[in-house]
Design a protein around this motif. Sequence first.
Motif, PDB file in Angstrom:
ATOM      1  N   ASN A   1       0.335  -1.148  -0.404  1.00  0.00           N
ATOM      2  CA  ASN A   1      -0.280  -0.059  -0.524  1.00  0.00           C
ATOM      3  C   ASN A   1       1.243   1.194   0.235  1.00  0.00           C
ATOM      4  N   GLU A   2       1.995   1.134  -1.091  1.00  0.00           N
ATOM      5  CA  GLU A   2       2.967   2.786  -1.448  1.00  0.00           C
ATOM      6  C   GLU A   2       2.201   4.314  -2.100  1.00  0.00           C
ATOM      7  N   LYS A   3       2.483   4.767  -1.322  1.00  0.00           N
ATOM      8  CA  LYS A   3       1.583   5.861  -1.321  1.00  0.00           C
ATOM      9  C   LYS A   3       1.615   6.226  -3.598  1.00  0.00           C
ATOM     10  N   ILE A   4       0.560   6.511  -3.682  1.00  0.00           N
ATOM     11  CA  ILE A   4       0.289   7.871  -4.984  1.00  0.00           C
ATOM     12  C   ILE A   4       0.431   8.346  -5.004  1.00  0.00           C
ATOM     13  N   ARG A   5       1.480   9.377  -5.898  1.00  0.00           N
ATOM     14  CA  ARG A   5       1.502  10.621  -5.047  1.00  0.00           C
ATOM     15  C   ARG A   5       2.224  11.280  -6.172  1.00  0.00           C
ATOM     16  N   VAL A   6       2.031  12.350  -7.326  1.00  0.00           N
ATOM     17  CA  VAL A   6       2.439  13.171  -7.689  1.00  0.00           C
ATOM     18  C   VAL A   6       2.512  14.249  -6.750  1.00  0.00           C
ATOM     19  N   ASN A   7       1.130  15.244  -7.159  1.00  0.00           N
ATOM     20  CA  ASN A   7       1.634  16.455  -6.386  1.00  0.00           C
ATOM     21  C   ASN A   7       1.565  16.053  -5.151  1.00  0.00           C
ATOM     22  N   GLY A   8       1.694  17.585  -4.127  1.00  0.00           N
ATOM     23  CA  GLY A   8       1.516  17.682  -3.108  1.00  0.00           C
ATOM     24  C   GLY A   8       0.187  18.092  -2.479  1.00  0.00           C
ATOM     25  N   GLU A   9       0.034  18.491  -1.418  1.00  0.00           N
ATOM     26  CA  GLU A   9      -1.248  18.892  -1.076  1.00  0.00           C
ATOM     27  C   GLU A   9      -0.785  21.051  -0.696  1.00  0.00           C
ATOM     28  N   THR A  10       0.490  20.975  -0.494  1.00  0.00           N
ATOM     29  CA  THR A  10       0.972  22.574  -0.266  1.00  0.00           C
ATOM     30  C   THR A  10       2.209  22.722  -0.894  1.00  0.00           C
ATOM     31  N   ALA A  11       2.207  24.108  -1.127  1.00  0.00           N
ATOM     32  CA  ALA A  11       3.992  24.561  -1.559  1.00  0.00           C
ATOM     33  C   ALA A  11       5.334  23.733  -1.204  1.00  0.00           C
ATOM     34  N   LEU A  12       5.515  23.519  -2.258  1.00  0.00           N
ATOM     35  CA  LEU A  12       7.204  22.702  -1.837  1.00  0.00           C
ATOM     36  C   LEU A  12       7.948  24.320  -1.017  1.00  0.00           C
ATOM     37  N   PRO A  13       8.891  23.499  -0.105  1.00  0.00           N
ATOM     38  CA  PRO A  13      10.059  22.476  -0.125  1.00  0.00           C
ATOM     39  C   PRO A  13       9.022  21.344   1.040  1.00  0.00           C
ATOM     40  N   THR A  14       7.736  22.056   1.473  1.00  0.00           N
ATOM     41  CA  THR A  14       7.068  21.027   2.849  1.00  0.00           C
ATOM     42  C   THR A  14       6.059  20.048   1.744  1.00  0.00           C
ATOM     43  N   GLY A  15       5.539  20.280   1.283  1.00  0.00           N
ATOM     44  CA  GLY A  15       4.420  19.930   0.536  1.00  0.00           C
ATOM     45  C   GLY A  15       4.617  18.645  -0.328  1.00  0.00           C
ATOM     46  N   ASN A  16       5.038  18.662  -1.619  1.00  0.00           N
ATOM     47  CA  ASN A  16       5.431  17.577  -2.179  1.00  0.00           C
ATOM     48  C   ASN A  16       6.743  16.678  -1.874  1.00  0.00           C
ATOM     49  N   LYS A  17       6.391  15.846  -1.180  1.00  0.00           N
ATOM     50  CA  LYS A  17       7.344  14.586  -0.739  1.00  0.00           C
ATOM     51  C   LYS A  17       7.390  13.370  -1.340  1.00  0.00           C
ATOM     52  N   SER A  18       7.238  13.921  -2.481  1.00  0.00           N
ATOM     53  CA  SER A  18       8.239  12.294  -3.646  1.00  0.00           C
ATOM     54  C   SER A  18       8.886  12.851  -4.376  1.00  0.00           C
ATOM     55  N   SER A  19       9.137  11.400  -4.538  1.00  0.00           N
ATOM     56  CA  SER A  19      10.807  11.446  -4.984  1.00  0.00           C
ATOM     57  C   SER A  19      10.283  11.582  -6.444  1.00  0.00           C
ATOM     58  N   ILE A  20      11.004  11.354  -7.489  1.00  0.00           N
ATOM     59  CA  ILE A  20      11.368  11.124  -8.732  1.00  0.00           C
ATOM     60  C   ILE A  20      11.185   9.116  -9.541  1.00  0.00           C
ATOM     61  N   ASN A  21      11.499   9.005  -7.739  1.00  0.00           N
ATOM     62  CA  ASN A  21      11.218   7.611  -8.554  1.00  0.00           C
ATOM     63  C   ASN A  21       9.741   7.555  -8.237  1.00  0.00           C
ATOM     64  N   ALA A  22       8.943   7.916  -7.197  1.00  0.00           N
ATOM     65  CA  ALA A  22       7.974   7.389  -6.990  1.00  0.00           C
ATOM     66  C   ALA A  22       7.094   8.125  -7.466  1.00  0.00           C
ATOM     67  N   THR A  23       7.429   9.964  -8.961  1.00  0.00           N
ATOM     68  CA  THR A  23       6.403  10.057  -9.325  1.00  0.00           C
ATOM     69  C   THR A  23       5.777   9.517 -10.719  1.00  0.00           C
ATOM     70  N   GLU A  24       7.365   8.835 -11.186  1.00  0.00           N
ATOM     71  CA  GLU A  24       7.238   8.109 -12.041  1.00  0.00           C
ATOM     72  C   GLU A  24       6.745   6.256 -12.470  1.00  0.00           C
ATOM     73  N   SER A  25       6.908   5.524 -11.086  1.00  0.00           N
ATOM     74  CA  SER A  25       6.092   4.887 -10.515  1.00  0.00           C
ATOM     75  C   SER A  25       4.560   4.614 -10.845  1.00  0.00           C
ATOM     76  N   THR A  26       4.141   6.291 -10.063  1.00  0.00           N
ATOM     77  CA  THR A  26       2.401   6.463 -10.447  1.00  0.00           C
ATOM     78  C   THR A  26       2.404   6.624 -11.745  1.00  0.00           C
ATOM     79  N   TYR A  27       2.993   7.820 -11.966  1.00  0.00           N
ATOM     80  CA  TYR A  27       2.739   7.401 -13.913  1.00  0.00           C
ATOM     81  C   TYR A  27       2.745   6.007 -14.130  1.00  0.00           C
ATOM     82  N   GLY A  28       3.817   5.029 -14.303  1.00  0.00           N
ATOM     83  CA  GLY A  28       3.352   3.340 -14.982  1.00  0.00           C
ATOM     84  C   GLY A  28       2.056   3.323 -14.251  1.00  0.00           C
ATOM     85  N   LEU A  29       1.777   3.514 -13.539  1.00  0.00           N
ATOM     86  CA  LEU A  29       0.427   2.844 -13.034  1.00  0.00           C
ATOM     87  C   LEU A  29      -0.628   3.231 -13.226  1.00  0.00           C
ATOM     88  N   MET A  30       0.115   4.377 -13.054  1.00  0.00           N
ATOM     89  CA  MET A  30      -1.474   5.161 -14.457  1.00  0.00           C
ATOM     90  C   MET A  30      -2.101   4.420 -16.171  1.00  0.00           C
TER      91      MET A  30
END
Length: 355
Positions: free
Chosen positions: A209-238
Motif C-alpha cells: 500500500n505505497e502512496k500514489i502521489r505526484v502533486n503535494g497538498e501545499t507548496a514546496l518544499p514541505t508539501g511534495n514529499k514524492s521522489s522522482i522514482n515514486a512519481t515515475e512509478s505512479t505514472y507507470g501505474l496510471m
Amino acid sequence: MKQLRKFLILPALLLSALVLSGCERPPIEAVQHGYRGTAMDIIYNPRILAGQAEKNAVPASNGPASAEGPKAGVVYQNVKVLNNLSVAQFSSFMVAMTSWVAPEQGCTYCHNAANFADDSLYTKNVARNMILMTQRVNTQWQNHVAQTGVTCYTCHRGNNIPQNVWFKDPIQKVGNGMLGNKNGQNTPVDSSGYASLPKNTFASYLLNNEKIRVNGETALPTGNKSSINATESTYGLMMHFSRSLGVNCTYCHNTRSVASWEQSPPQKTKAWYAIRMAQDINNNYMVPITGLFPPHRLGPTGDVAKANCATCHQGAYKPLYGVSMLPDYPYLTGPAKTTQKSTDAVPSPKSVAMK
C-alpha cells in the motif's frame, strides 16, 4: 550523388517507420467527458473497439437453475463450498465454471474422474478459494463493482489462468557510477504503454500500500514529499489503468486540476476502491494459497499469479461492457453483506494516499 541519396533514403524510411510505430493508426473519435473548454475528451479508436467486442461478449446461459430440491451438500460428498445450493443449481454452476475455466480439459481439470470427492488435484482446492474470493468481491467491494459484480468468466474467459496476471520481478541490481538505480525503467512492457516508465509498479501499489502521489497538498518544499522514482512509478501505474480500461487520463482526472478530488469525475473514486480491492484479492486470496500451486505455475521468484486491472477489464472501460452475469448465478453474491470497515466512506482528498 545518386548512390548517396539511395544510401540516405533507406535509413530515413526506417527512422520514419520507427517513429510512426508509436502512433495509433486512424480513425480516431473523441467523446466529450467533461465541461466544454476543459479538453476532457475520451479518445476512442472504432477499429480497436470493434476488435474488443467479441472478447467482451457474454457467454450463452440457460438461465438461473431452480433452487428447489435437495441440497448439494447432502447429496454429494465433500462439498465444502456452495453446499447450500440445490442439486440443480450446483450442477448448473459446475457446468458453467468448466466452460469458463477449462473448456478443453472438462471436469477432470479439477476432479479425479474415479472419485469426484477426492481433493488430490490442486486445482480443486484453488477453485474453492476462487469461489470465496468472487463472493467477497461481489459483497464487500460493491463500491467498485456495484451490482454488476463478477463471475469466474470475468477474468478467465475460457483460459485455465487469466490472460492478464502478474508476478514479482526479480530484484534488479543497482547500477554502478552514474547509472544509479534502474528502477525497472527502459524495459518497455505493455502494461506501461511501452514507455520508459518503471514496469514493476504492481508490487508497490496492488500488493503493498505505497502512496500514489505526484502533486503535494501545499507548496514546496514541505508539501511534495514524492521522489522522482515514486512519481515515475505512479505514472507507470496510471499507464496501466489507461491500457487496461482502454481510456485516457480524462476518464478519471480533470485535466484542469488533476490532484483535485472535488473537480474529478466519479471514476477517480471508483479507481481508489479498485486499488484496494486488488490489494485485498492479492493479499488475502492469492498469496495465502501460493503453496497449492506446482512450481511451473509460479513466477520467476516463486510467487503466485496475482490480479491487476487488466485481469478483469481486458481493454474495456467496464468488464464485459457492464453486462452482469449474476442474475443467472445469484449465489456468487455470497452470504449477507457485512460492514466494510475502512472503505465504506467515500474518500476525501486529505484522507487518501492517491493524489
